[in-house]
Scaffold this active site. Structure first.
Site, short mmCIF file in Angstrom:
data_model
loop_
_atom_site.label_atom_id
_atom_site.label_comp_id
_atom_site.label_asym_id
_atom_site.label_seq_id
_atom_site.Cartn_x
_atom_site.Cartn_y
_atom_site.Cartn_z
N ASP A 43 0.84 -1.20 0.00
CA ASP A 43 0.00 0.00 0.00
C ASP A 43 0.87 1.25 0.00
OD1 ASP A 43 0.89 -0.17 2.59
OD2 ASP A 43 -1.08 0.05 3.52
N SER A 44 2.19 1.06 0.01
CA SER A 44 3.12 2.18 -0.22
C SER A 44 2.85 2.80 -1.59
CB SER A 44 4.57 1.71 -0.13
OG SER A 44 4.79 0.57 -0.94
N LYS A 111 -1.11 -9.48 2.64
CA LYS A 111 -0.35 -9.05 3.82
C LYS A 111 -1.22 -8.10 4.62
CE LYS A 111 3.31 -6.07 3.57
NZ LYS A 111 2.83 -4.92 4.37
N GLU A 113 -1.20 -5.63 8.44
CA GLU A 113 -0.37 -5.05 9.50
C GLU A 113 -0.97 -5.30 10.87
OE1 GLU A 113 0.28 -0.88 8.71
OE2 GLU A 113 1.13 -1.28 6.72
N GLU A 181 9.39 -4.27 10.03
CA GLU A 181 9.73 -2.94 9.49
C GLU A 181 10.25 -2.04 10.60
OE1 GLU A 181 6.85 -1.07 6.93
OE2 GLU A 181 8.05 0.77 6.80
O1 KIV Z 1 3.55 -1.13 1.60
C1 KIV Z 1 4.70 -1.57 1.51
O2 KIV Z 1 5.43 -1.34 0.55
C2 KIV Z 1 5.19 -2.41 2.61
C3 KIV Z 1 6.65 -2.69 2.66
C4 KIV Z 1 7.39 -1.48 3.04
C5 KIV Z 1 6.96 -3.84 3.51
O3 KIV Z 1 4.44 -2.81 3.44
#
Ligand code: KIV
Length: 253
Positions: A43-44, A111, A113, A181
């Site tokens: 989500d980056s 994924k 968090e 992270e």
């Molecule tokens: O959103 C993302 O790119 C991430 C990575 C930094 C692990 O969660």
């Protein structure tokens, strides 16, 4: 290069697993040809592709569009897609969101968090329904406002113990790997030694089983300075700027 699966990933403990983020079709085509283990549609993308201030703004629909493009470009890579903020605030909502994006994108895993009890329960339920889950602890950017910024976690004993407990709980819940992270290097090393599943670090030292980086930071694709744990290997932003400046100047003559 054979595409990984959960059985092969389990055997990759201490194998220096390499993960990069990716958000678009053309970069995915390139990564598909390289000796890279996994691709994460993080989500980056909210920060680097959409110009949002935080990842909190990212929606499930946005994640889906980008992840589908990456899937089309990289059919031969193990693909993980992030569940964005606000799409797994309850177990039922999380099951619904994960199923929707997993089916639509044909990713191999999702994924999420955090490691609160309801999130552990959600991971258990998802893995039981056949959706592999990667965990993510330490700095969890979706909680930036609750955390009060971006900083290294696990520096004092209480915080270190909390992270160790979270990592153990995620493994017990069925996560197939865990992103650490901005976790203090000593704590990341201890967690890595303790778990059977691989740890994938970002700003957590060199002793994790693998590393993940945001590709736009690694190639410096944007105007902003990447986080201090990522030293770019090239400045693509500047290179493109130079070429385009020259092209535009030449056209004026
Ligand atoms: O959103 C993302 O790119 C991430 C990575 C930094 C692990 O969660």
């Amino acid at each position: 290069m054979k595409k990984l699966n959960l059985r092969t990933i389990r055997q990759m403990k201490q194998k220096k697993i390499q993960v990069l983020t990716c958000y678009d079709y053309q970069t995915a085509c390139l990564l598909d040809q390289l000796d890279l283990d996994m691709i994460l549609v993080g989500d980056s993308l909210g920060n680097v592709m959409l110009g949002y201030e935080t990842t909190v703004e990212v929606s499930l629909d946005e994640m889906t569009v980008f992840a589908k493009a990456v899937r089309r470009g990289a059919p031969n890579k193990f693909l993980i897609v992030d569940l964005p903020f606000g799409t797994y605030s309850t177990i039922n909502q999380g099951i619904h969101s994960a199923t929707k994006i997993f089916q639509a994108t044909q990713a191999e895993a999702v994924k999420l968090e955090g490691a609160f009890p309801y999130q552990l329960k959600l991971i258990e339920r998802l893995t039981q329904t056949g959706i592999p889950v990667m965990g993510h602890i330490g700095l969890t950017p979706q909680s930036v406002h609750q955390l009060g910024g971006y900083y290294t976690h696990g520096k004092d004993q209480t915080d270190a113990e909390r992270l160790i407990q979270e990592a153990k709980s995620l493994e017990a819940a069925g996560a197939f790997a865990i992103v650490l992270e901005m976790v203090d290097e000593k704590v990341a090393t201890e967690i890595t030694k303790m778990l059977k599943i691989p740890t994938i670090g970002i700003g957590a030292g060199q002793e994790t089983d693998g590393q993940v980086l945001v590709i736009n930071d690694l190639l410096k694709m944007g105007p902003k300075t990447p986080p201090k744990f990522c030293t770019p290997i090239v400045d693509l932003y500047q290179i493109k700027k130079n070429y385009l400046e020259k092209y535009l100047k030449d056209q004026r003559i």
